[in-house]
Scaffold this motif. Structure first.
Motif, PDB file in Angstrom:
ATOM      1  N   LYS B 105     -16.389   6.792  53.686  1.00 11.01           N
ATOM      2  CA  LYS B 105     -17.114   5.822  52.861  1.00 11.01           C
ATOM      3  C   LYS B 105     -16.281   5.495  51.638  1.00 11.01           C
ATOM      4  N   LEU B 106     -15.799   6.554  50.996  1.00 11.38           N
ATOM      5  CA  LEU B 106     -15.028   6.381  49.777  1.00 11.38           C
ATOM      6  C   LEU B 106     -13.793   5.522  50.053  1.00 11.38           C
ATOM      7  N   MET B 107     -13.096   5.858  51.151  1.00 11.17           N
ATOM      8  CA  MET B 107     -11.850   5.170  51.419  1.00 11.17           C
ATOM      9  C   MET B 107     -12.073   3.704  51.796  1.00 11.17           C
ATOM     10  N   GLY B 113      -9.828   4.443  45.224  1.00 12.81           N
ATOM     11  CA  GLY B 113     -10.210   5.729  45.788  1.00 12.81           C
ATOM     12  C   GLY B 113      -9.280   6.102  46.926  1.00 12.81           C
ATOM     13  N   PHE B 114      -9.031   5.128  47.768  1.00 13.81           N
ATOM     14  CA  PHE B 114      -8.179   5.336  48.933  1.00 13.81           C
ATOM     15  C   PHE B 114      -6.770   5.726  48.504  1.00 13.81           C
ATOM     16  N   ALA B 299      -6.736  -0.358  53.774  1.00 13.29           N
ATOM     17  CA  ALA B 299      -6.817   0.745  54.736  1.00 13.29           C
ATOM     18  C   ALA B 299      -6.000   0.419  55.975  1.00 13.29           C
ATOM     19  N   ASP B 300      -6.055  -0.846  56.416  1.00  7.77           N
ATOM     20  CA  ASP B 300      -5.301  -1.238  57.602  1.00  7.77           C
ATOM     21  C   ASP B 300      -3.796  -1.163  57.323  1.00  7.77           C
ATOM     22  N   TRP B 301      -3.437  -1.694  56.158  1.00  4.06           N
ATOM     23  CA  TRP B 301      -2.013  -1.680  55.793  1.00  4.06           C
ATOM     24  C   TRP B 301      -1.486  -0.264  55.782  1.00  4.06           C
ATOM     25  N   ILE B 302      -2.174   0.624  55.099  1.00  5.53           N
ATOM     26  CA  ILE B 302      -1.678   1.980  54.952  1.00  5.53           C
ATOM     27  C   ILE B 302      -1.579   2.662  56.309  1.00  5.53           C
ATOM     28  N   PHE B 303      -2.569   2.443  57.125  1.00  2.13           N
ATOM     29  CA  PHE B 303      -2.610   3.031  58.454  1.00  2.13           C
ATOM     30  C   PHE B 303      -1.398   2.593  59.277  1.00  2.13           C
ATOM     31  N   ALA B 349      -9.946  11.573  61.166  1.00  2.00           N
ATOM     32  CA  ALA B 349     -11.399  11.507  61.288  1.00  2.00           C
ATOM     33  C   ALA B 349     -12.010  10.575  60.252  1.00  2.00           C
ATOM     34  N   PHE B 350     -11.221  10.262  59.226  1.00  2.00           N
ATOM     35  CA  PHE B 350     -11.818   9.558  58.091  1.00  2.00           C
ATOM     36  C   PHE B 350     -11.313   8.131  57.923  1.00  2.00           C
ATOM     37  N   SER B 351     -10.603   7.629  58.912  1.00  2.00           N
ATOM     38  CA  SER B 351     -10.050   6.279  58.732  1.00  2.00           C
ATOM     39  C   SER B 351     -10.353   5.438  59.952  1.00  2.00           C
TER      40      SER B 351
END
Ligand code: FAD
Ligand code: SF4
Ligand code: SF4
Ligand code: SF4
Ligand code: SF4
Lengths: 132, 375, 667
Positions: B105-107, B113-114, B299-303, B349-351
Motif C-alpha cells: 500500500k505504502l509503495m 515512500g517507495f 513503481a513500474d520504472w523501478i521494477f 511480495a510487495f510490488s
C-alpha cells in the motif's frame, strides 16, 4: 394478362397532405399493387360525400377504400369520427341499393406508409374477389 | 442491497487511475477487448464498481487478472477515461489489499515512500554484505567475499519472510475468489484441466497474443519478437530461468566454474532473455509507443530498471568469471547485482511483481469456472 | 350548379418523363385515344413536360388553339402542380382550369410489373382528368386587406424577442403578458447554459430594447378574452383589469410558454419529506444561496437528482421526453460544484439527452465525479427517510441491475415541461389544434414548423413543445419573419379552395356550422330566408361541412359533385388498346427494355458494354467522346436500370459498368 378483366376495381380516396404522398411513395419505391386501383385525392377524408361512394359502386367500381389521416389530420381532431360517420351513412345507402357493406373500407395511411398501403390494396383486392 | 460509497473513487485514484470518472458506461472498452467474454465483463464493470465503491466485488473477481494491460480499450474510449490504466490500478489495489503488511500500500500510494524504502533496503543490504566480507582473495574469490553459508542463511530468512507474505496473500486471494466461483457443479472445469490451461497460458501467452491481433492495431505490423506478449514472455521466462539456475547452483553446491554446465547455460540464456525483454519494455515506455506504454508509474520504472540491472550485471559477472578477471570494479558490480537481486526477491511480495503469483491463481479460478474450459 | 358551362377546348400533354413513364405506359397509344375525347383539341406526347421548351410550346398552343383548359399527365402534383398552373396563367387561362394527372408515381412506377395494365390505368386516369377539368371553374384568389399590426400573446423570452424583431421590421406590436412583469420563466434565474449569462441580465437587456422601440405596446396583467375576424383583420379583445381593449391586428403570434410538471403528492417522496424538491425550486435555491448550500437549516453535502419525473411515461399522459430537463439538471449540478465545494452528486436517470453542444456539460459533470445511475421506468427509485437524511434505493441498470442504495441530504426531482394549464382556453380562443402531447400543433413539423392551420395565427417558443431558450427563440423569430412576410403587403391572397353554399337549396339547418372547426359558417338573412353564409377568409377548405348537409347544398371549389363523379366515370370508361396486349411491343413479357426510343449515344455505349464491363475513361477513349458526356449518359442509363456497376477496376480507381436488363440491342 387476362387477369385485368377479373381484377376488382378499387376507388381510393386519399388526402392531399398525408395519405396521397404515402401512395406516391409506394410508386416511387416500385412497391406494386393492383393496377385496378384508382385514386382521387381530397383535402380531408371528412369531406367525402356518401353520394360519390354510391356513384362509384353503381357505375362499376367493386370497392371504395378511404386512405384517411386518422389522428394526424391537421384540420380537426374530429376527423376520424366524421369520416366514420360518412362510412356509416354510405353503408346505409349501399344497403338500400343492395350493395354489400364489405365493399367499403378505411385505414389510416401516413405519408410514408408505402408498404401498408400496398398490403391494404392486396387484402382488399382479395376480399373483393371473394365477394364476387 | 449495496450501499454506494463515493469516497472509494479518491482512494483508487491514488493507485494511478486518474480519469475513470469520465466514464459514461458506453461499453466500448468491453467491446474492443479481445479477452472479455460472457463471463468476463471488464473493464467497464470494474469502473462501475469502483465508482460506486464496491470493494468486495473487485477483490473477489478473477476477471481483473485476465487483462494484460494492452491498452486497446484506452485507445477506443470516447471519454478518454483510461480503462486500461484503470485495470492496472485496480490490480495494484488488489495486490495491496491481499498482502498483509501494508508495505505494498505504502509503495503504490506514495512515490517518496517507495523511494525511501528501496533506498533504505539497498543500504541495509550493502552494509550487511560488507560486514560479512572476511577479506581473503583466492582463486575462488566469489565465495570468499560472500561465504556460502551467509548467502544461504540470509536467503533463508528473506525467502521465508517473503514467502510468508506471499502465502498470506495467496490465501487471502483464494478465499475471496472462491466466493465467486460458480457453485453449479456442472459448469466447473476440473482441477487438472484448469491447471493445464494455466500452464499453457504461461508457456504460450496465447491470451495475451489475442490482444495484439486487432485488425488495425499498431502491433499487427510488427514482428512477433517485438510484440508486447513476447516482451512479457521473455521477461517472465528470463526471470524464471535465472531463478531456476540459481536454485540449481545451490543444489549442486559447486557450480560456478564450468561454463558448459547445464545450469550455467540455462542462466546465460535466461539472462539474455531478461535483458532483451526489459530493454524493449523500457524503450517502449520511454517512447510511449501506445497508450498502454504511456502511463508508467515510478513503481513500474523501478521494477523494470532493477530487472534490467540485475540482468546486465549478472551477465557481466558471467563474462568476468569466464575470463577469471578479478578487479575491484567487478567486486562493485557483484555487490550491485546481489543487492538488486535481493531487493527484487525481497520486494516480490510487495510490488507489481506479485502478479506473477496472483495472475496464475486468478486464471486457475477463472478456468475452474468452467465455461471457458469447455470452449 | 349542375349545368355549368363545360370546357370545350382542352389541351392534353402526356409526358414520357425520360422513360420513367414511357417505359411502362404506351404513351403514344394513349395520345391517340385521348384525342378522340370530347372537348380535346390538342393531344401531345412530350419528352419532359416540365422542360422550358415544352412550357413555351404549351403557352403557344394555348394562344394559337384558343384552349380554355389544360391537362398534363406526368408526375405527382406535389412536384409540378404549381409549375403548370403558372404555365396556364402565362398562356391566359385561369390556373384553376388546369388539372394534373399523376401517371408516374401512381401508375407507371407502381405498376412497372404490368405495363399493359398500367397503360389501361393511365388512360383511365387521364380521362378522369379531362372530365374534371371540363367541369372546373375559374377561381380567383381571395384578396383580403391587412393591418400592419401583430398581437403577440405571452411575454416570455420567445415573445419578447419576436416582438422586437417584428417592431424593427415596421409592424405595430402589442405584447400581451398575463403576469406583472415580462420575461416568463427565464426572468428569475441566474446563469443559464449554454452561454452562462444570467436570465435576469438577458431579460433586462430585452426590456431595454422594448422600451426603446416606440412601436411596441406592452400590456401586463392582461389576458386575451376573445378573438374574432380573420387573417389580415383580427380583432383581439384584451382585458386589463376591468377594462377591455380591442386590438386590430393582421396576424397573431402565440408564445405562451410552458408550465413545469408538478410532482404528485408522494411521487418520489414529494411533499412527504421536506428535502424532496422539484427542479425549479432547486434552481431558485441555488440562485439564492451564497457560499454554503443550506436547505431547511441544514447544510447540504450530497444531492440525488431523479430524472424524467413526470416524463416519458409509457402509461401516463406525458409520453414525450421534455428534452430540456437533462441538460438543466446537469447544468445546475455544475453550478452547485462551482459555487459550493465538496458536494457529492448522484444522478438517477433513464437516459441522458444532452444533445449537441450540451454534451460537454455532461462530460464535465462526470469528470467532476458525479455518479450516474440508470434506472428503468418499471423500477423507479424509492426515497425513504433515513435519520435526518434521505435514503434512495435504486436498481442500477449499469451495474448488473443490482439493488443499490445511497444517502443524500437533498433529493431534486428533475421535472420536465408540460403545457400551460390554461392552454386549452387559449386553444379554444384561437382554434389552434392541440397535439397528442397537448402542446400547440404546427401544420407540419418539418415543412411548416411555426404556422398553424389557422391562417394568420402562428406559434413560437415552448408553447409548441419542450424547448430550451435558443430553440424557443429560433422558432419565435422564424414565426416573426413569416408574419412580416404576410403583413408587409397591404393585401393578402388566399387559396380559393373553399366551400361554397348553394343559396337556393340551403334551408339553414345549421349542421354545417356545427361541424366547422373554424367557425366559418354563420346564418344570414337573404332572399327572404335564413341561409348559411361562408366567411371566405376563415374557411380552410377541409370540406367537412359538405357531407353533413342534408340537402347537398355545399360543394367544394375544385371538388364539386360534377368534378368527382366525372372523374369516377372517366376511370371506368372502357379502354380499347390497339395491340390488344397493351405495350406488348415492350419486350417479351420480360423486364426488358427496347432501345428503339433511346438516344444514339446510349446505343453506342450499350454496344461497347455488350461483351464485357468497362470504366468511364475506357468508354470515352473507345468512342472518342468527352468523359463528362459519357459520365452523364451512363449515369442516366444507370438510373433507368440499363447498366449497373460491376466493381472497381484493377487500379481501384474507377467503377466498371455492365449491361443490365437490356436484352435487345438494336443498332
Ligand atoms: C428549471 C429550469 C431551468 C432552465 N434553464 C435553462 C437554461 O439554463 N438554458 C436554457 O436554454 N433553457 C433553460 N430552461 C428552459 C427555458 O426556461 C425555456 O426554454 C424558456 O423559458 C422558454 O421561453 P418561452 O418564452 O417560450 O416560455 P415562458 O418562459 O414560459 O414564457 C411564457 C410567457 O407567456 C406568459 N403567458 C402564458 N400564458 C399566457 C396567456 N394566456 N396570456 C398572456 N400571457 C401568457 C407567461 O406569463 C410567460 O411570461 C430551463 C427550464 C427550467 C424549467
Ligand atoms: S469506453 Fe470509456 S466511457 Fe465507455 S465504458 Fe469504457 S471506460 Fe467508460
Ligand atoms: S487493457 Fe487490454 S486486456 Fe485490459 S481491459 Fe483493456 S483491452 Fe482488455
Ligand atoms: S430530457 Fe432527460 S430528464 Fe427530461 S424527459 Fe428527457 S430523458 Fe427525461
Ligand atoms: S370547408 Fe371546412 S372550414 Fe370550410 S366551412 Fe366547411 S367545415 Fe368549415
Amino acid at each position: 394478362m387476362e387477369s385485368k378483366n377479373t381484377r376488382p376495381k378499387i376507388l381510393v380516396f386519399s388526402t392531399d397532405k398525408i395519405s396521397d404522398p404515402g401512395i406516391d411513395q409506394a410508386g416511387l419505391r416500385k412497391i406494386h399493387y393492383s393496377p385496378a386501383v384508382y385514386v382521387i385525392s381530397l383535402p380531408c377524408s371528412s369531406g367525402i360525400k356518401p353520394r360519390w361512394i354510391l356513384h362509384a359502386l353503381k357505375q362499376g367500381f367493386d370497392g371504395v377504400f378511404i386512405a384517411a389521416d386518422g389522428h394526424e389530420c391537421s384540420y380537426s381532431p374530429k376527423c376520424p369520427e366524421l369520416t366514420n360517420q360518412i362510412i356509416e351513412e354510405s353503408q346505409q345507402l349501399m344497403k338500400e341499393n343492395g350493395i354489400s357493406p364489405k365493399r367499403i373500407r378505411m385505414a389510416a395511411i401516413c405519408s410514408v406508409c408505402a408498404e401498408p398501403f400496398a398490403s391494404h390494396m392486396a387484402n382488399f383486392t382479395k376480399i373483393l374477389a371473394e365477394l364476387e | 442491497m449495496s450501499r454506494i460509497d463515493p469516497e472509494f473513487s479518491s482512494e483508487i485514484k491514488k493507485y494511478g487511475a486518474k480519469d475513470f470518472s469520465a466514464c459514461f458506461n458506453c461499453g466500448n472498452c468491453t467491446g474492443v477487448c479481445g479477452l472479455t467474454d460472457k463471463n468476463a465483463n471488464f473493464p467497464r464493470m470494474f469502473i462501475r464498481q469502483g465508482m460506486l465503491g464496491q470493494k468486495e466485488e473487485i477483490l473477489q473477481s478473477k476477471e481483473l487478472w485476465l487483462c494484460y494491460a494492452c491498452g486497446d480499450c484506452s485507445e477506443t474510449c470516447p471519454r478518454q477515461a483510461g480503462p486500461g490504466d484503470y485495470m492496472a490500478a485496480m490490480r495494484r489495489y488488489a495486490i495491496a489489499s491481499y498482502e498483509p503488511t501494508g508495505l505494498t500500500k505504502l509503495m503504490f500510494k506514495s512515490n517518496p515512500g517507495f523511494i525511501v524504502l528501496t533506498f533504505f533496503l539497498a543500504i541495509l543490504l550493502g552494509f550487511f554484505l560488507f560486514t560479512l566480507k572476511p577479506g581473503h582473495e583466492v582463486s575462488r574469490w566469489l565465495f570468499s567475499i560472500l561465504p556460502y553459508a551467509v548467502i544461504h542463511n540470509m536467503g533463508l530468512v528473506i525467502f521465508s519472510l517473503t514467502g510468508l507474505s506471499v502465502a498470506w496473500g495467496v490465501i487471502a486471494m483464494t478465499l475471496k475468489l472462491s466466493k465467486t466461483v460458480d457453485n453449479n457443479e456442472k459448469s466447473k472445469g476440473n482441477w487438472w484441466s484448469s491447471l493445464l490451461m494455466v500452464g499453457n497460458e504461461i508457456a504460450t501467452m496465447n491470451r495475451y497474443k489475442t490482444c495484439d491481433e486487432d485488425e488495425d492495431s499498431f502491433w499487427k505490423e510488427k514482428h512477433w519478437f517485438q510484440q508486447p506478449w513476447f516482451v512479457h514472455w521473455s521477461i517472465m521466462w528470463g526471470f524464471i530461468g535465472l531463478l531456476v539456475a540459481t536454485v540449481l547452483d545451490f543444489i549442486l553446491k559447486d557450480p560456478a566454474t564450468q561454463i558448459w554446465w547445464p545450469s550455467r547455460i540455462l542462466g546465460t540464456i535466461a539472462g539474455l532473455l531478461l535483458v532483451y525483454g526489459t530493454s524493449l519494455a523500457i524503450n517502449y515506455r520511454l517512447k510511449k509507443v501506445t497508450k498502454a506504454y504511456s502511463e508508467t508509474r515510478l513503481a513500474d520504472w523501478i521494477f523494470l530498471f532493477f530487472l534490467w540491472i540485475a540482468g546486465i550485471t549478472g551477465f557481466w559477472l558471467e563474462v568476468s568469471v569466464a575470463l577469471n578477471a578479478n578487479y575491484l570494479f567487478n567486486h562493485i558490480v557483484l555487490l550491485i547485482h546481489t543487492i538488486i537481486s535481493m531487493e527484487l526477491v525481497l520486494l516480490f511480495a510487495f510490488s507489481k511483481f506479485a502478479h506473477a503469483v496472483y495472475r496464475p491463481l486468478a486464471l486457475f479460478f477463472y478456468f475452474r469456472k468452467g465455461q471457458e474450459a469447455k470452449k | 350548379m349542375e349545368n355549368k358551362q363545360k370546357k370545350e377546348r382542352i389541351g392534353v400533354y402526356i409526358c414520357h418523363c425520360g422513360g420513367n413513364i414511357s417505359d411502362y405506359v404506351d404513351v403514344a397509344q394513349i395520345k391517340d385515344i385521348v384525342k378522340k375525347e370530347e372537348g380535346v383539341i390538342v393531344s401531345k406526347n412530350v419528352m419532359f413536360a416540365c422542360a422550358d421548351s415544352n412550357q413555351k410550346e404549351m403557352i403557344k398552343d394555348i394562344e394559337d388553339e384558343k384552349l380554355d383548359a389544360v391537362v398534363v399527365a406526368s408526375c405527382s402534383p406535389k412536384l409540378h402542380l404549381h409549375t403548370f398552373r403558372n404555365v396556364a396563367l402565362r398562356g391566359g387561362i385561369n390556373p384553376y382550369n388546369y388539372t394534373q394527372v399523376n401517371i408516374r408515381e401512381q401508375c407507371s412506377w407502381a405498376h412497372s410489373d404490368t405495363p399493359g395494365e398500367a397503360t389501361v390505368k393511365a388512360a383511365g386516369l387521364i380521362r378522369a382528368g379531362i372530365k374534371k377539368v371540363s367541369f372546373s371553374e375559374a377561381l380567383e384568389n381571395i384578396e383580403v386587406s391587412s393591418t400592419r399590426a401583430v398581437v403577440v400573446i405571452g411575454g416570455g423570452i420567445s415573445g419578447m424577442r419576436a416582438a422586437i424583431d417584428l417592431a424593427k421590421m415596421g409592424n405595430q406590436v402589442y405584447l400581451i403578458e398575463k403576469e406583472k412583469t415580462l420575461g416568463g420563466h427565464v426572468a428569475k434565474w441566474g446563469e443559464l447554459y449554454i452561454t452562462d449569462q444570467t436570465g435576469k441580465d438577458i431579460i433586462a437587456a430585452l426590456i431595454k430594447d422594448i422600451k426603446r422601440l416606440t412601436n411596441i405596446t406592452v400590456f401586463t396583467l392582461a389576458t386575451v378574452e376573445k378573438v374574432s375576424g380573420s387573417i389580415g383583420n383580427f380583432i383581439v379583445d384584451v382585458k386589463i383589469g376591468a377594462e377591455i381593449l380591442n386590438l386590430k391586428s393582421g396576424a397573431i403570434l402565440v408564445t405562451t410558454g410552458f408550465d413545469s410538471y408538478i410532482p404528485k403528492e408522494g411521487e418520489f417522496g414529494y411533499q412527504n419529506y421536506p428535502s424532496v424538491i422539484a427542479l425549479p425550486e432547486f434552481r431558485e435555491l441555488i440562485d439564492n444561496s451564497k457560499e454554503t448550500l443550506v436547505y431547511n437549516n441544514r447544510k447540504v453535502n450530497s444531492i440525488a437528482y431523479i430524472y424524467c419525473v413526470g416524463m416519458m411515461q409509457t402509461k401516463g399522459e406525458n409520453k414525450y421526453c421534455s428534452r430540456v430537463c437533462c441538460t438543466t439538471a446537469i447544468h445546475n449540478s455544475l453550478i452547485v460544484h462551482e459555487k459550493f465545494k465538496n458536494i457529492q452528486a448522484y444522478h438517477l436517470y433513464r437516459d441522458i439527452r444532452t444533445y449537441g453542444k450540451q454534451e460537454i456539460l455532461y462530460e464535465r459533470s462526470s469528470k467532476n465525479g458525479d455518479i450516474y445511475l440508470k434506472y428503468e421506468e418499471k423500477n423507479p427509485p424509492v426515497v425513504e427517510n433515513f435519520g435526518n437524511k434521505l435514503l434512495i434505493k435504486v436498481k442500477d441498470e449499469l451495474t448488473k441491475r443490482q439493488d443499490m442504495e445511497l444517502e443524500a441530504d437533498l433529493v431534486v426531482l428533475v421535472t420536465g415541461m408540460v403545457p400551460r394549464s390554461d392552454s386549452k382556453q387559449v386553444s379554444a380562443l384561437l382554434k389552434i389544434p392541440i397535439g397528442n402531447d397537448r402542446f400547440f400543433n404546427e401544420i407540419h413539423p418539418k415543412l411548416r414548423p411555426v404556422e398553424t392551420v389557422i391562417n394568420g395565427v402562428f406559434i413560437g417558443g415552448s408553447c409548441q413543445g419542450p424547448k430550451n431558450i435558443s430553440e424557443s427563440v429560433q422558432s419565435s423569430l422564424s414565426a416573426a419573419v413569416k408574419i412580416n412576410a404576410l403583413t408587409k403587403n397591404p393585401t393578402i391572397f388566399l387559396e380559393p379552395i373553399i366551400a361554397r353554399i348553394n343559396f337556393e337549396t340551403c334551408v339553414w339547418c345549421g349542421k354545417c356550422a356545427e361541424v366547422c372547426e373554424y367557425d366559418a359558417i354563420h346564418p344570414l338573412e337573404m332572399y327572404g330566408k335564413t341561409i348559411a353564409s361562408m366567411n371566405e377568409a376563415v374557411c380552410k377548405g377541409c370540406g367537412m361541412c359538405a357531407p353533413v348537409c342534408p340537402v347537398d347544398a355545399i360543394d367544394m371549389a375544385q371538388y364539386s359533385n360534377n368534378e368527382i363523379e366525372g372523374m369516377i366515370d372517366g376511370f371506368l370508361e372502357k379502354v380499347e388498346l390497339e395491340t390488344g396486349e397493351g405495350t406488348a411491343s415492350q419486350g417479351e413479357g420480360e423486364e426488358g427494355n427496347t432501345m428503339k426510343d433511346m438516344p444514339q449515344i446510349w446505343r453506342q455505349l450499350a454496344a461497347c458494354l455488350e461483351k464485357d464491363s468497362k470504366t468511364i475513361p475506357a468508354l470515352a477513349k473507345e468512342l472518342h467522346l468527352n468523359p463528362k458526356l459519357v459520365t452523364y449518359h451512363l449515369m442516366t442509363m444507370n438510373k433507368y436500370s440499363l447498366v449497373e456497376a460491376d466493381g472497381l477496376d484493377d487500379s481501384d480507381e474507377y467503377y466498371a459498368y455492365k449491361l443490365k436488363n437490356l436484352h435487345h440491342v438494336e443498332n
